[in-house]
Design an enzyme around this catalytic site. Structure first.
Site, short mmCIF file in Angstrom:
data_model
loop_
_atom_site.label_atom_id
_atom_site.label_comp_id
_atom_site.label_asym_id
_atom_site.label_seq_id
_atom_site.Cartn_x
_atom_site.Cartn_y
_atom_site.Cartn_z
CG ASP A 1 -84.61 16.97 35.24
OD1 ASP A 1 -83.70 16.57 36.01
OD2 ASP A 1 -84.44 17.19 34.03
CE1 TYR B 1 -87.11 10.07 30.80
CE2 TYR B 1 -86.05 8.41 29.42
CZ TYR B 1 -86.09 9.15 30.59
OH TYR B 1 -85.13 8.98 31.53
CE1 TYR C 1 -78.69 14.14 33.66
CE2 TYR C 1 -76.83 13.14 32.53
CZ TYR C 1 -77.43 13.57 33.69
OH TYR C 1 -76.77 13.44 34.89
#
Ligand SMILES: [Zn+2]
Ligand SMILES: [Zn+2]
Length: 441
Positions: free
Chosen positions: A264, A332, A405
């Protein structure tokens, strides 16, 4: 087909249709290697002339054949008839109507255009009016000629030879750098350089840059005052940051960006970076100094984007890149905020719950307008949470399969992703900052 048969067919052909040397010779292309169709056609015509029954002198039958030969442009026959006081007017070739004579002119035009492009290999194609192809096809069917070369093959071969001689470049049938098309309908030439594909990895250091160009939300790409007539969203993209520098050196028409997945706008991409391929459309320059280009990109975009490992790849690499993006594991780092203060044991529960855990994720609400609504089954390898000073904020390292996601893994997305951090912690959790630390593979 022996020689007598050949001459019989050729004679029948020429009595009916005037054919230029090339178009005649092409029908017998299997005979005599190292002869051009033109040489072969001329030889056949000469043989027919020599084969005439001299004793019968200029009989009606002989005269007819000589006239047919002369009509088709056979000089010895023209001269002979002239000496007998007979003038014969040449008739344009039944098949090509003189089209083949334009090859050198179109090749000159092609060479002029090719001067603007850098290439090592090329391929010639041609557009020939339908009626020419049809006439040749009908004639072949009529005389059962099935072993000759086609007119397009002859054009491409001859033009290819001329271009090779003029440029020293080689013909490549599978992956030519540039395709030259001779258009005999428009009497024009088109040169189409094949795209070049440059692989690299990028690091995205900013939380306000997108991966791809977006259309302006007000005018949808038309151009308006909001986007200063660019038609694009007023947000720098990685595609433009990298693409503009490459385009400047490759002198192409456009670039296409192919990322191995994307993050994003507000997510940073750190660590070893994300693989991508930049496709340069219609490049004029192909031999690029990729080291120099990456230095320039990294200087111009310092603090925002960094590229590394730039190298040329073949076209099919893009497909592999896209396919691998779906499964490439990623690590992440998320900053998570929760509504209620957390007990320490909640974080170890989180760690235990997400050890090799299968996640069912329906397409997130925030991307539902551009993605099909479906359930994805993805795996989380591990989660390593770490409490920060506040008991309502913690940091978590997450290793999971590509395509999951992560923001929704944390929030639960109103139950569309399960299990989620919110679900396990028993309080609303949301991701307030996210970085990709590593894209594997
Ligand atoms: Zn012809
Ligand atoms: Zn606009």
């Amino acid at each position: 087909m022996d020689m007598a048969e050949l001459l019989e067919v050729a004679e029948a052909l020429l009595r009916r249709y005037p054919l230029c040397d090339s178009c005649l010779g092409r029908q017998f292309a299997m005979l005599g290697s190292n002869l051009s169709n033109e040489e072969r056609g001329f030889s056949i015509k000469t043989l027919l002339m020599m084969n005439l029954d001299r004793e019968r002198g200029l009989s009606e039958d002989n005269k007819e054949l000589l006239i047919a030969l002369a009509r088709s442009g056979h000089n010895p026959s023209i001269e002979y008839l002239k000496s007998k006081g007979i003038d014969v007017e040449q008739i344009p070739c039944y098949i090509c109507r003189g089209l083949l004579e334009h090859i050198p002119r179109l090749v000159r035009k092609a060479l002029e255009k090719l001067k603007h492009y850098e290439f090592n290999t090329f391929l010639v194609g041609s557009k020939v009016p339908e009626e020419v192809l049809n006439r040749e096809e009908r004639l072949r069917a009529e005389y059962k000629l099935d072993r000759g070369e086609s007119i397009k093959a002859e054009i491409n071969r001859r033009a290819g030879k001329l271009i090779r001689e003029a440029t020293g470049k080689e013909v490549d049938f599978s992956e030519p750098d540039i395709i030259v098309t001779l258009d005999f309908g428009l009497m024009d030439v088109e040169v189409l350089p094949s795209p070049i594909f440059i692989y690299g990895r990028y690091r995205k250091l900013s939380r306000s840059i997108s991966q791809c160009r977006w259309l302006c939300p007000r005018c949808r790409g038309v151009g308006c005052s909001y986007c200063k007539m660019t038609g694009k969203r007023r947000l720098l993209s990685i595609e433009e940051a990298i693409g503009s520098v490459i385009l400047k050196y490759a002198l192409g028409d456009d670039v296409k960006f192919h990322g191995a997945g994307r993050e994003d706008v507000d997510v940073r991409m750190l660590g070893n970076g994300r693989p991508f391929v930049i496709e340069v459309v219609r490049p004029k320059i192909r031999n690029l100094d990729l080291d120099r280009i990456s230095i320039e990109i990294n200087y111009r975009c310092r603090g925002i984007v960094e590229v590394m490992d730039l190298k040329f790849v073949p076209r099919d690499f893009v497909k592999k890149l896209k396919a691998s993006a779906e499964v490439r594991p990623k690590v992440y780092k998320a900053l998570v905020k929760v509504d209620n203060e957390l007990e320490m044991d909640k974080l170890s529960l989180l760690e235990r719950m997400f050890k090799e855990r299968i996640i069912r994720q329906r397409t997130p609400l925030r991307v539902l307008h551009r993605r099909a609504d479906k359930v994805r089954i993805k795996r989380v390898d591990w989660v390593k949470p770490r409490m920060l000073t506040s008991r309502r904020v913690f940091e978590a390292l997450v290793k999971c399969q590509g395509g999951l996601y992560v923001k929704e893994l944390i929030s639960g997305d109103k139950g569309r992703t399960s299990p989620s951090f919110s679900e396990v912690l028993g309080t609303n959790a949301r991701c307030i900052r996210l970085d990709v630390l590593k894209v594997e593979g």
